[in-house]
Design an enzyme around this catalytic site. Sequence first.
Site, PDB file in Angstrom:
ATOM      1  N   SER A 146       0.859  -1.187   0.000  1.00 23.40           N
ATOM      2  CA  SER A 146       0.000   0.000   0.000  1.00 23.40           C
ATOM      3  C   SER A 146       0.894   1.236   0.000  1.00 23.40           C
ATOM      4  O   SER A 146       2.028   1.184   0.497  1.00 23.40           O
ATOM      5  CB  SER A 146      -0.855   0.001   1.272  1.00 23.40           C
ATOM      6  OG  SER A 146      -1.435   1.262   1.489  1.00 23.40           O
ATOM      7  N   TYR A 159      -0.875  -0.930  10.489  1.00 24.57           N
ATOM      8  CA  TYR A 159      -1.029  -1.093   9.033  1.00 24.57           C
ATOM      9  C   TYR A 159       0.205  -0.577   8.288  1.00 24.57           C
ATOM     10  O   TYR A 159       0.773  -1.274   7.446  1.00 24.57           O
ATOM     11  CB  TYR A 159      -2.285  -0.360   8.574  1.00 24.57           C
ATOM     12  CG  TYR A 159      -2.687  -0.649   7.145  1.00 24.57           C
ATOM     13  CD1 TYR A 159      -3.202  -1.894   6.783  1.00 24.57           C
ATOM     14  CD2 TYR A 159      -2.561   0.316   6.143  1.00 24.57           C
ATOM     15  CE1 TYR A 159      -3.581  -2.159   5.476  1.00 24.57           C
ATOM     16  CE2 TYR A 159      -2.936   0.061   4.832  1.00 24.57           C
ATOM     17  CZ  TYR A 159      -3.443  -1.180   4.506  1.00 24.57           C
ATOM     18  OH  TYR A 159      -3.820  -1.447   3.203  1.00 24.57           O
TER      19      TYR A 159
HETATM   20  N1  LIG Z   1      -8.865  -0.729  -0.365  1.00 29.83           N
HETATM   21  C1  LIG Z   1      -7.809   0.062  -0.309  1.00 29.83           C
HETATM   22  O1  LIG Z   1      -7.934   1.312  -0.309  1.00 29.83           O
HETATM   23  C2  LIG Z   1      -6.423  -0.509  -0.253  1.00 29.83           C
HETATM   24  C3  LIG Z   1      -5.353   0.386  -0.415  1.00 29.83           C
HETATM   25  C4  LIG Z   1      -4.061  -0.118  -0.362  1.00 29.83           C
HETATM   26  C5  LIG Z   1      -3.841  -1.471  -0.181  1.00 29.83           C
HETATM   27  N2  LIG Z   1      -4.908  -2.309  -0.014  1.00 29.83           N
HETATM   28  C6  LIG Z   1      -4.619  -3.716   0.215  1.00 29.83           C
HETATM   29  O2  LIG Z   1      -5.299  -4.493  -0.750  1.00 29.83           O
HETATM   30  C7  LIG Z   1      -5.583  -5.776  -0.195  1.00 29.83           C
HETATM   31  C8  LIG Z   1      -7.063  -6.067  -0.384  1.00 29.83           C
HETATM   32  O3  LIG Z   1      -7.789  -5.084   0.321  1.00 29.83           O
HETATM   33  P1  LIG Z   1      -9.335  -4.780   0.034  1.00 29.83           P
HETATM   34  O4  LIG Z   1      -9.499  -3.324   0.135  1.00 29.83           O
HETATM   35  O5  LIG Z   1      -9.773  -5.496  -1.169  1.00 29.83           O
HETATM   36  O6  LIG Z   1      -9.970  -5.414   1.357  1.00 29.83           O
HETATM   37  P2  LIG Z   1     -11.237  -6.343   1.637  1.00 29.83           P
HETATM   38  O7  LIG Z   1     -12.343  -6.045   0.676  1.00 29.83           O
HETATM   39  O8  LIG Z   1     -11.480  -6.253   3.086  1.00 29.83           O
HETATM   40  O9  LIG Z   1     -10.667  -7.811   1.269  1.00 29.83           O
HETATM   41  C9  LIG Z   1      -9.708  -8.411   2.059  1.00 29.83           C
HETATM   42  C10 LIG Z   1      -9.570  -9.844   1.603  1.00 29.83           C
HETATM   43  O10 LIG Z   1      -8.579 -10.486   2.421  1.00 29.83           O
HETATM   44  C11 LIG Z   1      -9.118 -11.697   2.909  1.00 29.83           C
HETATM   45  N3  LIG Z   1      -8.530 -12.061   4.190  1.00 29.83           N
HETATM   46  C12 LIG Z   1      -8.491 -11.330   5.333  1.00 29.83           C
HETATM   47  N4  LIG Z   1      -7.927 -12.050   6.320  1.00 29.83           N
HETATM   48  C13 LIG Z   1      -7.623 -13.262   5.782  1.00 29.83           C
HETATM   49  C14 LIG Z   1      -7.047 -14.442   6.291  1.00 29.83           C
HETATM   50  N5  LIG Z   1      -6.659 -14.539   7.572  1.00 29.83           N
HETATM   51  N6  LIG Z   1      -6.887 -15.515   5.467  1.00 29.83           N
HETATM   52  C15 LIG Z   1      -7.283 -15.444   4.173  1.00 29.83           C
HETATM   53  N7  LIG Z   1      -7.831 -14.345   3.631  1.00 29.83           N
HETATM   54  C16 LIG Z   1      -8.008 -13.272   4.427  1.00 29.83           C
HETATM   55  C17 LIG Z   1     -10.617 -11.454   3.020  1.00 29.83           C
HETATM   56  O11 LIG Z   1     -11.309 -12.685   2.915  1.00 29.83           O
HETATM   57  P3  LIG Z   1     -12.011 -13.508   4.125  1.00 29.83           P
HETATM   58  O12 LIG Z   1     -12.529 -12.509   5.100  1.00 29.83           O
HETATM   59  O13 LIG Z   1     -13.057 -14.300   3.417  1.00 29.83           O
HETATM   60  O14 LIG Z   1     -10.915 -14.363   4.655  1.00 29.83           O
HETATM   61  C18 LIG Z   1     -10.852 -10.629   1.769  1.00 29.83           C
HETATM   62  O15 LIG Z   1     -11.025 -11.487   0.651  1.00 29.83           O
HETATM   63  C19 LIG Z   1      -5.148  -5.714   1.276  1.00 29.83           C
HETATM   64  O16 LIG Z   1      -3.869  -6.268   1.394  1.00 29.83           O
HETATM   65  C20 LIG Z   1      -5.103  -4.228   1.552  1.00 29.83           C
HETATM   66  O17 LIG Z   1      -4.213  -3.900   2.587  1.00 29.83           O
HETATM   67  C21 LIG Z   1      -6.195  -1.866  -0.040  1.00 29.83           C
END
Ligand SMILES: NC(=O)c1ccc[n+]([C@@H]2O[C@H](COP(=O)([O-])OP(=O)(O)OC[C@H]3O[C@@H](n4cnc5c(N)ncnc54)[C@H](OP(=O)(O)O)[C@@H]3O)[C@@H](O)[C@H]2O)c1
Length: 260
Positions: A146, A159
Amino acid sequence: MTAPRPARPEDGLAWITGASSGIGRQVALDLARSGWTVVATARRQGELARLAAEAPQGRIIPAAADVTDAGAVAEAARRVEAETGRPIALAILNAGTYLPDSAAGFDLAAFTAQVSVNLIGTANALAAVMPAMIARRSGQIAIVSSVAGYRGLPRAIAYSATKAALIAMAESLRFDLDRAGVMINLINPGFVKTPLTDRNDFPMPFLMSVEEASRRIVAGLARGRFEVCFPRRFAYILKAMRIVPYAVYFPLVGRGTGRR
Ligand SMILES: NC(=O)c1ccc[n+]([C@@H]2O[C@H](COP(=O)([O-])OP(=O)(O)OC[C@H]3O[C@@H](n4cnc5c(N)ncnc54)[C@H](OP(=O)(O)O)[C@@H]3O)[C@@H](O)[C@H]2O)c1
């Protein structure tokens, strides 16, 4: 020595962790629609089944696992490889979580949980695919970090720490994997509208749709540049913050985020 190249659908399977929601879900769908067979990992089996049903028939294979469980995540990857007779050629290590925090309410359990999923979970998934890729001298691994990893941001004690560690991890891996014929990419998104950011109660500049974020990721991985970061303007502002001195950084970001 041949230079690593981006993986292609004919090389094998794509594997995405964190595929049940947000960025991972959209990338899984987009890859499946562009010819990849995608192994989708997350904890929620029901969500993975719904995802598979949305994709072209047989293109998304659910493989539920908790990334914090090294054995389970390795077993999920191995099982699908054995069932399909195809190796994982592209691994997108995306599972992650964000819990806003602050010094006053510092919660060790929440800190540990974020380190377990974001950092150790990524290492667990890496360990499941990297040795075979090195042995084959081919493959592509993308680590989703990120822009919050560029520098310590307010309300991101855990984070920012985990995401900075992932950036360093990808940079360090690059030296070895380059010689091993395996491509490594670092994905640094800014704010993307997903269930993770829907919980935020603070302004999110340059918020991007998940569809656009996925387009950037899929295109960036196919191009094979080390870092894929977006939205560009926001990422470049935060990159510039990496080189400003602390005397400028703290007042500037503190004022901009209402923390001063
Ligand atoms: N959205 C943003 O603005 C943003 C910005 C920068 C970086 N990111 C990064 O992008 C990635 C995805 O984020 P997102 O925004 O798409 O979040 P999200 O919609 O909350 O999705 C997170 C995913 O991670 C999975 N997950 C969480 N804990 C887990 C575990 N213990 N084992 C297996 N799977 C797990 C969740 O699935 P389950 O709950 O089904 O396990 C879900 O599929 C993350 O690494 C986040 O830090 C996001």
